[in-house]
Design an enzyme around this catalytic site. Structure first.
Site, PDB file in Angstrom:
ATOM      1  N   TYR A   1     -38.359-115.686  27.009  1.00  0.00           N
ATOM      2  CA  TYR A   1     -38.114-115.711  28.460  1.00  0.00           C
ATOM      3  C   TYR A   1     -36.753-116.328  28.844  1.00  0.00           C
ATOM      4  O   TYR A   1     -36.320-116.182  29.982  1.00  0.00           O
ATOM      5  CB  TYR A   1     -39.231-116.480  29.179  1.00  0.00           C
ATOM      6  CG  TYR A   1     -40.559-115.745  29.229  1.00  0.00           C
ATOM      7  CD1 TYR A   1     -40.686-114.465  28.718  1.00  0.00           C
ATOM      8  CD2 TYR A   1     -41.687-116.328  29.780  1.00  0.00           C
ATOM      9  CE1 TYR A   1     -41.893-113.788  28.746  1.00  0.00           C
ATOM     10  CE2 TYR A   1     -42.900-115.659  29.817  1.00  0.00           C
ATOM     11  CZ  TYR A   1     -42.997-114.380  29.299  1.00  0.00           C
ATOM     12  OH  TYR A   1     -44.197-113.722  29.344  1.00  0.00           O
TER      13      TYR A   1
ATOM     14  N   LYS B   1     -45.500-114.732  14.711  1.00  0.00           N
ATOM     15  CA  LYS B   1     -45.468-113.347  14.214  1.00  0.00           C
ATOM     16  C   LYS B   1     -44.505-113.332  13.028  1.00  0.00           C
ATOM     17  O   LYS B   1     -43.518-112.579  12.998  1.00  0.00           O
ATOM     18  CB  LYS B   1     -45.016-112.426  15.368  1.00  0.00           C
ATOM     19  CG  LYS B   1     -45.132-110.944  15.076  1.00  0.00           C
ATOM     20  CD  LYS B   1     -46.553-110.438  14.963  1.00  0.00           C
ATOM     21  CE  LYS B   1     -46.566-108.959  14.572  1.00  0.00           C
ATOM     22  NZ  LYS B   1     -47.881-108.502  14.100  1.00  0.00           N
TER      23      LYS B   1
ATOM     24  N   ASP C   1     -51.327-111.349  16.745  1.00  0.00           N
ATOM     25  CA  ASP C   1     -52.280-110.256  16.998  1.00  0.00           C
ATOM     26  C   ASP C   1     -53.685-110.668  16.560  1.00  0.00           C
ATOM     27  O   ASP C   1     -54.675-110.442  17.268  1.00  0.00           O
ATOM     28  CB  ASP C   1     -51.833-108.945  16.332  1.00  0.00           C
ATOM     29  CG  ASP C   1     -51.123-109.140  15.000  1.00  0.00           C
ATOM     30  OD1 ASP C   1     -50.950-110.301  14.583  1.00  0.00           O
ATOM     31  OD2 ASP C   1     -50.766-108.140  14.361  1.00  0.00           O
TER      32      ASP C   1
ATOM     33  N   ASP D   1     -48.181-117.168  27.039  1.00  0.00           N
ATOM     34  CA  ASP D   1     -48.420-116.565  28.348  1.00  0.00           C
ATOM     35  C   ASP D   1     -49.531-115.518  28.227  1.00  0.00           C
ATOM     36  O   ASP D   1     -50.482-115.474  29.020  1.00  0.00           O
ATOM     37  CB  ASP D   1     -47.110-115.915  28.829  1.00  0.00           C
ATOM     38  CG  ASP D   1     -47.153-115.522  30.286  1.00  0.00           C
ATOM     39  OD1 ASP D   1     -48.175-115.804  30.945  1.00  0.00           O
ATOM     40  OD2 ASP D   1     -46.182-114.930  30.785  1.00  0.00           O
TER      41      ASP D   1
ATOM     42  N   ASP E   1     -54.241-115.730  29.146  1.00  0.00           N
ATOM     43  CA  ASP E   1     -55.056-114.890  30.028  1.00  0.00           C
ATOM     44  C   ASP E   1     -56.402-114.549  29.382  1.00  0.00           C
ATOM     45  O   ASP E   1     -57.402-114.360  30.081  1.00  0.00           O
ATOM     46  CB  ASP E   1     -54.317-113.599  30.423  1.00  0.00           C
ATOM     47  CG  ASP E   1     -53.517-113.780  31.717  1.00  0.00           C
ATOM     48  OD1 ASP E   1     -52.999-114.893  31.920  1.00  0.00           O
ATOM     49  OD2 ASP E   1     -53.414-112.832  32.515  1.00  0.00           O
TER      50      ASP E   1
END
Ligand code: NAD
Length: 356
Positions: free
Chosen positions: A141, A187, A219, A243, A247
């Site tokens: 970001y 990752k 993942d 982020d 959720d």
């Protein structure tokens, strides 16, 4: 104690949940004999409308003069196709960067009272109690270069040693007071930045021999969070990964509206950790202005503020206990109550204040 706090309601349901959270702040201050010094400022879409920029100088100055900031959410659909530099969210990114709040703590718990609100099976989510530590001021970001032209859009995911070290220390210190396990999510099978992240995390972990460290690819982490969420204690991860993964936390907790967050930097000379406190959810244009947004995430953010910035543990516990009582009483908003008459945002705020 005098609590100096800046309130940034922002856009959409941000204004509604913040109003409920501020009510609770007044109630807890009154109960425990603290004084509140509250100022209000503009951030996000409303700030663009009133001043032409998502992060006005006035808000910048006010943010620097307080110990803690309570934010609602930013984002308005009318800016959806605006370039990133002119969007409401840019104001929030600038605020986080200004405060240098590099560690974003996102606790995810399954409340027994809400177990039926989650679409996942009870036995899967029962007992979930984890905290996501998301790096907040670096990574995808923020890294340069970034840009967009006619034939290409590009961003960069980069981390420095210092950036990884400081947020890793935050995660390991938290784990010490919890179940003593850190899961670092990356990752590293594809990204060099993740290989570097993993190497630095392992180096820092050597200073915490009492804490178990494991590494999970992002993942797989997404899958494990819905498969067996109780395996996680502290989950440490990069800005974007955190982020997205948090959720999923909304599903575990029954609603995204349940999730609070605390964004913390380093302690100042007096030992105070300045913090930005906000619910995890966004401005939810689909339900904005209807007094039906779940304010528990914002109210939980008040509890986090009392604990982390002001060191008021009793007061924070009192807020969390009051939330538990209101949940048990069934006075909850529509996202948690598909059947029966739901409470409004204001009613939930009032119920928590009364329970206090
Ligand atoms: P969102 O979190 O606003 O909403 C996603 C879904 O969850 C919607 O259906 C919404 O109604 C529901 N929801 C969210 N919070 C709720 C609550 N408290 N109570 C009940 N239901 C709730 O995410 P989005 O729709 O992807 O984004 C909307 C806007 O918010 C965008 O402009 C986005 O950029 C912005 N956003 C801001 C933040 C922030 O301010 N920190 C975070 C995420 C998204």
């Amino acid at each position: 104690m005098n609590l100096k706090i800046l309130i940034l309601p922002g856009d959409g349901i941000g204004t509604e949940v913040t109003r409920a959270a501020v009510d609770v702040l007044h109630a807890v201050a009154k109960k425990f004999g603290h004084t509140l010094e509250l100022t209000e400022g503009l951030l996000g879409g409303i700030a663009i409308h009133k001043t032409g920029t998502p992060f006005p100088d006035d808000t910048r100055t006010k943010a620097q003069g307080v110990d803690a900031i309570l934010m609602g959410a930013v984002g308005l659909p009318e800016f959806d196709s605006a370039p990133p530099s002119q969007r409401p969210e840019k104001g929030l990114l600038e605020l986080r960067s200004l405060l240098d709040v590099y560690a974003n703590l996102r606790p995810v718990r399954t409340y027994p009272e809400l177990i039926e609100s989650s679409p996942l099976k009870n036995h899967v989510i029962s007992g979930t109690d984890m905290i996501i530590v998301r790096e907040l001021t670096g990574g995808l970001y923020y890294s340069q270069p970034r840009g967009i032209d006619e034939n290409r859009g590009f961003n960069t995911m980069a981390y420095t040693r210092g950036e990884v070290e400081r947020v890793t220390h935050t995660a390991f210190k938290l784990a010490r007071n919890r179940r003593k396990k850190v899961t670092s999510v990356d990752k590293s099978n594809v990204l060099e930045v993740s290989q570097f992240w993993r190497k630095v995390v392992i180096e820092v972990a050597a200073q915490y021999p009492d804490i178990q460290l494991e590494h999970v690819l992002v993942d797989n982490a997404a899958m494990q969070m819905v498969l067996r969420p109780t395996q996680f204690d502290v989950m440490l991860t990069e800005n974007t990964f955190g982020d997205i993964l948090s959720d999923i936390g909304g599903i575990l907790a029954g609603s995204i509206g349940m999730l609070p967050s605390a964004s913390l930097g380093a302690a100042n000379a007096e030992g105070v950790i300045k913090g930005l406190y906000e619910p995890v959810h966004g401005s939810a244009p689909d339900i904005a202005g209807q007094n039906k947004a779940n304010p528990f995430g914002a109210i939980g953010s008040v509890a986090a503020m009392l604990e982390y910035t002001f060191g008021l543990i009793k007061e924070a516990n009192a807020v969390n206990d009051a939330v538990g009582k209101v949940l048990a009483s069934g006075r909850v908003t529509a996202d948690l109550k598909p059947k029966g008459t739901p409470a409004t945002t204001d009613q939930v705020g009032k119920a928590v204040s009364e329970a206090l």
